[in-house]
Design a protein around this motif. Structure first.
Motif, PDB file in Angstrom:
ATOM      1  N   PHE A 154       1.650   5.520  -8.450  1.00 16.07           N
ATOM      2  CA  PHE A 154       0.681   4.588  -7.824  1.00 16.07           C
ATOM      3  C   PHE A 154      -0.190   4.661  -8.687  1.00 16.07           C
ATOM      4  O   PHE A 154      -1.430   5.774  -8.776  1.00 16.07           O
ATOM      5  N   ALA A 193      -3.797   2.122 -10.116  1.00 16.86           N
ATOM      6  CA  ALA A 193      -3.909   1.011  -8.688  1.00 16.86           C
ATOM      7  C   ALA A 193      -3.979  -0.119  -9.484  1.00 16.86           C
ATOM      8  O   ALA A 193      -3.900  -1.270  -9.234  1.00 16.86           O
ATOM      9  N   THR A 194      -4.579  -0.074 -11.373  1.00 22.83           N
ATOM     10  CA  THR A 194      -4.221  -1.663 -11.733  1.00 22.83           C
ATOM     11  C   THR A 194      -2.720  -1.654 -11.901  1.00 22.83           C
ATOM     12  O   THR A 194      -2.995  -3.178 -11.581  1.00 22.83           O
ATOM     13  N   LEU A 221      -2.347  -3.842  -8.455  1.00 28.38           N
ATOM     14  CA  LEU A 221      -3.290  -4.804  -8.008  1.00 28.38           C
ATOM     15  C   LEU A 221      -2.295  -6.193  -9.457  1.00 28.38           C
ATOM     16  O   LEU A 221      -2.516  -7.361  -8.658  1.00 28.38           O
ATOM     17  N   ALA A 222      -2.153  -5.369 -10.304  1.00 30.46           N
ATOM     18  CA  ALA A 222      -1.877  -7.093 -11.032  1.00 30.46           C
ATOM     19  C   ALA A 222      -0.729  -7.468 -10.636  1.00 30.46           C
ATOM     20  O   ALA A 222      -0.379  -8.422 -11.086  1.00 30.46           O
ATOM     21  N   GLY A 223       0.547  -6.663 -10.067  1.00 33.52           N
ATOM     22  CA  GLY A 223       0.929  -7.282  -9.864  1.00 33.52           C
ATOM     23  C   GLY A 223       1.220  -8.129  -8.182  1.00 33.52           C
ATOM     24  O   GLY A 223       2.312  -9.117  -7.733  1.00 33.52           O
ATOM     25  N   ILE A 242      -1.608 -10.033  -9.002  1.00 35.36           N
ATOM     26  CA  ILE A 242      -2.681 -11.294  -9.494  1.00 35.36           C
ATOM     27  C   ILE A 242      -1.040 -12.044 -10.160  1.00 35.36           C
ATOM     28  O   ILE A 242      -1.197 -13.524 -10.071  1.00 35.36           O
ATOM     29  N   SER A 243      -0.370 -11.546 -10.983  1.00 36.26           N
ATOM     30  CA  SER A 243       0.784 -11.992 -11.481  1.00 36.26           C
ATOM     31  C   SER A 243       2.054 -11.332 -11.150  1.00 36.26           C
ATOM     32  O   SER A 243       2.631 -10.471 -11.313  1.00 36.26           O
ATOM     33  N   TRP A 278       4.408  -5.187  -0.457  1.00 40.27           N
ATOM     34  CA  TRP A 278       4.038  -4.144  -0.621  1.00 40.27           C
ATOM     35  C   TRP A 278       2.236  -3.998  -1.233  1.00 40.27           C
ATOM     36  O   TRP A 278       2.229  -2.528  -0.815  1.00 40.27           O
ATOM     37  N   ALA A 321       0.545  -4.517   1.263  1.00 40.75           N
ATOM     38  CA  ALA A 321       0.143  -3.618   2.345  1.00 40.75           C
ATOM     39  C   ALA A 321      -0.998  -2.885   2.234  1.00 40.75           C
ATOM     40  O   ALA A 321      -2.308  -1.652   2.315  1.00 40.75           O
ATOM     41  N   THR A 322      -0.377  -1.741   0.463  1.00 39.40           N
ATOM     42  CA  THR A 322      -1.370  -0.882  -0.407  1.00 39.40           C
ATOM     43  C   THR A 322      -2.657  -1.382  -1.160  1.00 39.40           C
ATOM     44  O   THR A 322      -3.289  -0.184  -0.394  1.00 39.40           O
ATOM     45  N   LEU A 323      -3.187  -2.616  -1.154  1.00 41.08           N
ATOM     46  CA  LEU A 323      -4.345  -2.906  -1.304  1.00 41.08           C
ATOM     47  C   LEU A 323      -5.247  -2.024  -0.220  1.00 41.08           C
ATOM     48  O   LEU A 323      -6.343  -2.417   0.328  1.00 41.08           O
ATOM     49  N   GLY A 376     -10.824  -4.764 -16.561  1.00 40.54           N
ATOM     50  CA  GLY A 376      -9.461  -5.165 -16.146  1.00 40.54           C
ATOM     51  C   GLY A 376      -8.371  -5.836 -17.004  1.00 40.54           C
ATOM     52  O   GLY A 376      -7.899  -5.323 -17.575  1.00 40.54           O
ATOM     53  N   THR A 393      -5.078  -3.087 -18.217  1.00 47.52           N
ATOM     54  CA  THR A 393      -4.362  -4.100 -18.914  1.00 47.52           C
ATOM     55  C   THR A 393      -3.585  -4.083 -20.367  1.00 47.52           C
ATOM     56  O   THR A 393      -2.099  -3.753 -20.213  1.00 47.52           O
TER      57      THR A 393
END
Lengths: 146, 146
Positions: free
Chosen positions: A34, A36-37, A40-42, A44-45, A54, A57-59, A96, A100
């Motif tokens: 878990f 957060a980066t 979220l990154a998954g 965006i790309s 998923w 939904a988590t966000l 960001g 990454t």
């Protein structure tokens, strides 16, 4: 620009327990870290087809957190910014890019990684704690706010 | 059903963040400002979260697999390289400027504040930039190796 905040050991510890619980639940249910980066990154790309649902939904659940607190206490927890809007925008890009490059942030390295005693996280966490502290010292005590 | 469970796990995380103070930049900045208006609360957030995750992971990772997958997706790399250290250091600068990290900022979106939204959009741009940068570096490295 240096607002005094109240020391809240119980609320902070309780919140920490919930964060830890969510981290363990995601590993038990889906076998995922878990961070957060990473979550979220998954979005965006995407890393793989069908890998977005998923994450979204988590966000959505994360964003609902303050609203859940408001349901119980009657008000959304207050937050106070410490920098101007241009600084917030520039800081956002820096955060960001850094998370990454460094493959994680406070949740991925700071909670999941430390809990696994990951050597990478044991290096990453003191590194970002140090540069955060230096940055805040310079902004507050050298520049006098931005 | 899976998405609902992911939403609920995200909600536990977001609620923990909201009550812990991690989404409040003033509280984050004061945690690092030992020379000024110090607020040690965030040590209790990290303590609580790592405590639960440390013991929770040990229980969960003893199982053969997570509930909805055939295997646990754990980061395999243990390599401590310049990219990890530089990324963590850069992240710290951004965290110091704004007081917002990804795990704090995503739940903070639930407060409906425009400045948080600005941070989030710029952070997403930074993640995209970071992905482009690391992708290009990897391509160059493979080309050099072949």
């Amino acid at each position: 620009m240096t607002p005094v905040t109240q020391f809240t050991p119980l609320m902070s510890f309780g919140g920490g327990l919930l964060i830890g619980l969510a981290v363990v639940l995601l590993m038990a249910y889906a076998g995922r870290i878990f961070g957060a980066t990473g979550v979220l990154a998954g979005v965006i790309s995407p890393n793989a087809p069908g890998d977005r649902g998923w994450r979204v939904a988590t966000l959505a659940g994360m964003i609902s957190g303050p609203l859940a607190v408001a349901l119980i206490t009657g008000q959304i927890p207050a937050i106070t910014m410490v920098s101007s809007l241009p600084a917030i925008a520039i800081g956002g890009v820096i955060v960001g890019f850094g998370v990454t490059l460094g493959s994680g942030c406070t949740s991925g390295h700071g909670v999941c990684g430390l809990a696994r005693l990951s050597p990478r996280s044991l290096v990453a966490v003191p590194t970002f704690m140090l540069t955060t502290a230096i940055t805040i010292y310079i902004i507050r005590h050298v520049l006098g706010g931005i | 059903m899976r998405l609902v469970i992911h939403y609920l796990i995200g909600l536990v995380f977001g609620t923990g963040i909201a009550i812990s103070g991690m989404m409040d930049p003033a509280k984050v900045a004061n945690f690092f400002d030992v020379a000024g208006s110090w607020d040690p609360s965030l040590a209790f957030v990290m303590g609580g979260a790592v405590l639960v995750a440390f013991f929770g992971y040990r229980l969960v990772l003893k199982r053969p697999a997570p509930v909805i997958d055939t295997q646990f997706h754990l980061p395999l790399s243990t390599k401590i390289d310049g990219r990890l250290v530089a990324g963590a250091a850069i992240f710290g600068v951004g965290w110091g400027i704004t007081g917002l990290c990804p795990g704090g900022a995503i739940p903070a979106l639930g407060t409906g504040r425009v400045d948080v939204l600005v941070f989030f959009v710029m952070m997403a741009a930074g993640i995209w930039l970071g992905r482009q940068y690391t992708h290009r570096r990897t391509l160059l490295a493979t080309r050099r190796a072949s």
